[in-house]
Design a protein around this motif. Structure first.
Motif: not given
Length: 164
Positions: A104-126
């Motif tokens: 999740v941290a690697q993806e957030a960095q690659q996608q230039r997104k804040p880590l917390a926002q990417h975590y929110a997306h992953m939790v919602i997606h899951g």
């Protein structure tokens, strides 16, 4: 257009069992996990199962689970394990999410997104997977992504499917 509330009501409030199996920093808090899962549940008012285990793991555990349950020998960002109780055993358990922090941290960095926002997306997606959503077929993917966008917009998080 969805008519779900921006903030979940108490009847949609998730119960989270937060398990930490990583030494990583910047993990989502229990209150963040409750908020994100509760927002998904707010879009599903008939759903009576509100308990979710969220396990935050290292790469080896993610890879082993992905290999054993999906036949893919690589770590992944989030795995969803819906709970199916026998009909005679009514439990409020929706299922388990296993999230690999490093991915999740690697993806957030690659996608230039804040880590917390990417975590929110992953939790919602899951969580949507726990509710039976999938993205194998194009029409299913479109419906799932539309709902993800709506829920993330409620959190003022930009569309994760727009290339930046």
């Amino acid at each position: 257009m969805s008519s779900a509330p921006i903030s979940p009501s108490s009847q949609h409030l998730a119960v989270i069992d937060r398990q930490v199996a990583t030494e990583a920093d910047l993990l989502p808090s229990e209150s963040e996990l409750i908020d994100w899962v509760s927002r998904v549940l707010a879009y599903h008012p008939a759903e009576t199962r509100h308990e979710v285990t969220v396990r935050l793991v290292e790469v080896p555990e993610s890879q082993a689970l992905n290999r054993d349950y999906r036949g893919k020998d690589a770590p992944t960002n989030v795995l969803s394990f819906p709970f199916e109780a026998p009909p005679e055993v009514p439990l409020p358990l929706l299922g388990d999410l296993v999230i690999c922090h490093e991915i999740v941290a690697q993806e957030a960095q690659q996608q230039r997104k804040p880590l917390a926002q990417h975590y929110a997306h992953m939790v919602i997606h899951g969580t949507l997977h726990l509710l039976g959503y999938d993205h194998i077929e194009d029409d299913e993917a479109e419906a799932m992504e539309h709902l993800e966008r709506d829920i993330l917009a409620d959190l003022e998080i930009p569309d994760p499917y727009v290339e930046t």
